[in-house]
Design an enzyme around this catalytic site. Structure first.
Site, mmCIF file in Angstrom:
data_model
loop_
_atom_site.group_PDB
_atom_site.id
_atom_site.type_symbol
_atom_site.label_atom_id
_atom_site.label_comp_id
_atom_site.label_asym_id
_atom_site.label_seq_id
_atom_site.Cartn_x
_atom_site.Cartn_y
_atom_site.Cartn_z
ATOM 1 N N HIS A 48 -6.212 -3.900 5.061
ATOM 2 C CA HIS A 48 -7.272 -2.892 4.888
ATOM 3 C C HIS A 48 -7.604 -2.348 6.265
ATOM 4 C CE1 HIS A 48 -8.036 -3.817 0.690
ATOM 5 N NE2 HIS A 48 -7.952 -5.097 0.989
ATOM 6 N N LYS A 70 2.272 -7.907 -13.614
ATOM 7 C CA LYS A 70 1.108 -8.473 -12.907
ATOM 8 C C LYS A 70 -0.132 -8.273 -13.760
ATOM 9 C CE LYS A 70 -1.523 -10.153 -9.594
ATOM 10 N NZ LYS A 70 -1.798 -9.765 -8.224
ATOM 11 N N ASN A 112 -1.333 -2.807 -7.511
ATOM 12 C CA ASN A 112 -2.678 -2.218 -7.386
ATOM 13 C C ASN A 112 -2.737 -1.214 -6.230
ATOM 14 O OD1 ASN A 112 -2.426 -4.365 -5.544
ATOM 15 N ND2 ASN A 112 -4.633 -4.722 -5.483
ATOM 16 N N ASP A 154 0.161 -12.963 -0.005
ATOM 17 C CA ASP A 154 -0.902 -12.044 -0.427
ATOM 18 C C ASP A 154 -1.313 -11.148 0.747
ATOM 19 O OD1 ASP A 154 -2.647 -10.726 -2.046
ATOM 20 O OD2 ASP A 154 -4.085 -12.360 -2.244
ATOM 21 N N ARG A 163 0.838 -1.216 0.000
ATOM 22 C CA ARG A 163 0.000 0.000 0.000
ATOM 23 C C ARG A 163 0.871 1.264 0.000
ATOM 24 N NH1 ARG A 163 -4.029 -3.400 -1.308
ATOM 25 N NH2 ARG A 163 -4.933 -4.519 0.436
ATOM 26 N N HIS A 193 -3.480 -13.228 -11.563
ATOM 27 C CA HIS A 193 -4.662 -13.477 -10.725
ATOM 28 C C HIS A 193 -5.695 -14.061 -11.683
ATOM 29 C CE1 HIS A 193 -7.461 -12.012 -7.353
ATOM 30 N NE2 HIS A 193 -8.219 -12.680 -8.207
HETATM 31 O O1 DOR Z 1 -8.172 -10.419 -1.507
HETATM 32 C C1 DOR Z 1 -7.444 -9.765 -2.234
HETATM 33 N N1 DOR Z 1 -6.948 -8.576 -1.844
HETATM 34 N N2 DOR Z 1 -7.155 -10.234 -3.453
HETATM 35 C C2 DOR Z 1 -6.542 -9.468 -4.363
HETATM 36 O O2 DOR Z 1 -6.361 -9.919 -5.455
HETATM 37 C C3 DOR Z 1 -6.151 -8.079 -4.052
HETATM 38 C C4 DOR Z 1 -5.949 -7.908 -2.607
HETATM 39 C C5 DOR Z 1 -5.855 -6.463 -2.212
HETATM 40 O O3 DOR Z 1 -5.152 -5.707 -2.876
HETATM 41 O O4 DOR Z 1 -6.454 -6.085 -1.195
HETATM 42 ZN ZN ZN Z 2 -2.654 -10.041 -4.103
#
Ligand code: DOR
Ligand code: ZN
Length: 422
Positions: A305, A141, A87, A301, A57, A176
């Site tokens: 959040h 990616k 992302n 992964d 992040r 993905h």
């Molecule tokens: O659960 C997920 N969270 N899968 C993803 O592909 C992205 C990731 C995220 O960036 O929070």
């Molecule tokens: Zn991911």
């Protein structure tokens, strides 16, 4: 600067490891003169963990995580190298945004590399980045579905163009594999969904079809593909069948190995993740895939959040949860249960990633390699209590779980960066 790690348990032998500056200089029975020494009293040492799949992040989402909090969490988890996903806000789609990320990543206390997004919108920008031969870019990616509002690609011809670029620049594409159209179709079938419906909505069929599609295209083009977070038994079978026909590698997460949808009644959105937690049978097949050589790596992964976001209704709550600081302890617990060997564990957590992504002189405890090393106490017990996490995301679908086997020290490039307090 010379450091000696005395009495390390390495491959069933008790050995001394001499680190000179940032390199493993000597491994053996001698006791050389040094500046600093640590007596590890026969604790197990493994190569520092390489996690090829994290979401750090930072930037506009630094409230969720930044490189400082992330590094602390990684070190506590024995992780010494990570690959950050694109992302972010802004997304890593061009040189300007990559440079912003490079600035932020200077705060990292671990080694890092970046993955660059490949979408239908950024092909020229992608090529511009790759033409600079960036040493800090490790892969492209590709998302075949939206997952927390990233751009996704659903056009076969664009996927082929991305694969051609991967081949030309000799960089793997991390994929993905959930297919968006399939997810859309299943979404329409459930009225007022809750977290317990996540595995139905983002149906296993969507993952399986996506995996079939990219494997068939990689067979045609010949580039290296790395399938992220494989979640179903069917995909393990398909990958196993195709390993000799094309350059396909695969990653599983600790959660797809150890958790399944049965926990969702209790964990709710804390267990909401893409691809979803599947079934007990999938857990079993993934463990078999680890032991039969189909699974190459473990990637966490790690996807932090805000707690406030995760407490929203199912449809509003973002997918993903933090896991970098508990991944290795979870795996050491499986080692203790006899579910795989230590050799297999280190292949999964460092050796194979170094190989697949061409990391020079990392991923092994061997003379001449960078001194990234994790010390594990296989007898130390733990209980997961998310309020004690180093990540900013202090919640977990594993809350309350107990196990045995913990990280006690982490060295990055020859420097002690973490030591567990007792
Ligand atoms: O659960 C997920 N969270 N899968 C993803 O592909 C992205 C990731 C995220 O960036 O929070
Ligand atoms: Zn991911």
């Amino acid at each position: 600067m010379k450091i000696l790690l005395k009495n390390c348990k390495l491959n069933n032998e008790t050995l001394n490891i001499l680190i000179k500056d940032n390199i493993f200089d000597y491994i053996g029975k001698n006791v050389p003169d040094v500046d600093t020494e640590y007596d590890l009293k026969n604790l197990t040492v493994i190569p520092g963990v390489i996690d090829p799949h994290v979401h750090v992040r930072d930037l506009k989402q630094s409230k969720k995580e930044d490189w400082t909090s992330f590094s602390e969490a990684a070190l506590k988890g024995g992780v010494t190298t990570v690959f950050d996903m694109p992302n972010t806000r802004p997304p890593t789609v061009n040189l300007q945004y990559l440079n912003l990320k490079r600035e932020k990543a200077k705060a990292a206390k671990i080694n890092y590399k970046f993955n660059i997004a490949a979408t239908s919108q950024n092909i020229p920008e992608l090529i511009e980045i790759l033409d600079t031969k960036p040493e800090d870019v490790v892969a492209l990616k590709l998302f075949l579905a939206g997952s927390n509002s990233n751009e996704f690609v659903d056009d076969k011809e664009i996927i082929k163009i991305i694969f051609e670029i991967s081949l030309k620049y000799n960089l793997p594409v991390i994929i993905h594999t959930e297919l968006q159209q399939c997810v859309d179709e299943y979404s329409l079938k459930v009225k007022n969904p809750t977290a317990a419906d996540h595995n139905f909505i983002r149906n296993r069929e969507c993952s399986v079809k996506g995996t079939e599609l990219v494997i068939s295209l990689a067979e045609e083009i010949g580039n290296k593909i790395y399938l992220a977070h494989i979640s179903t038994a069917e995909e393990i079978d398909i990958i196993k069948e195709n390993k000799n026909k094309c350059r396909v590698f695969c990653e599983v997460t600790p959660h797809h190995l150890l958790l399944n949808e049965e926990i969702l009644a209790k964990a709710g959105n804390f267990g909401k993740v893409n691809p979803p937690l599947r079934t007990k049978n999938d857990n079993k097949r993934i463990m078999q895939g680890i032991n039969d050589g189909t699974v190459d790596t473990i990637g966490t992964d790690h996807a932090p959040h805000l707690l406030s976001e995760k407490l929203k209704d199912y449809s509003e709550a973002p997918s993903g949860f933090p896991s970098i600081e508990i991944s290795l302890p979870l795996l050491l617990n499986e080692l203790n249960k006899g579910n795989f060997t230590l050799k297999k564990l280190t292949e999964l957590t460092s050796g194979k990633s170094a190989e697949i992504f061409n990391l020079k002189n990392r991923g092994k405890i061997a003379e001449g390699y960078f001194a990234d090393l994790t010390v594990a106490d296989l007898n130390k017990t733990w209980k997961i209590e998310a309020e004690n996490f180093k990540t900013k995301a202090k919640y977990s679908p594993y809350e309350g779980m107990k196990g045995k086997g913990d990280v006690v020290m982490t060295f990055v490039n020859g420097k002690l960066k973490y030591q567990k307090k007792f």
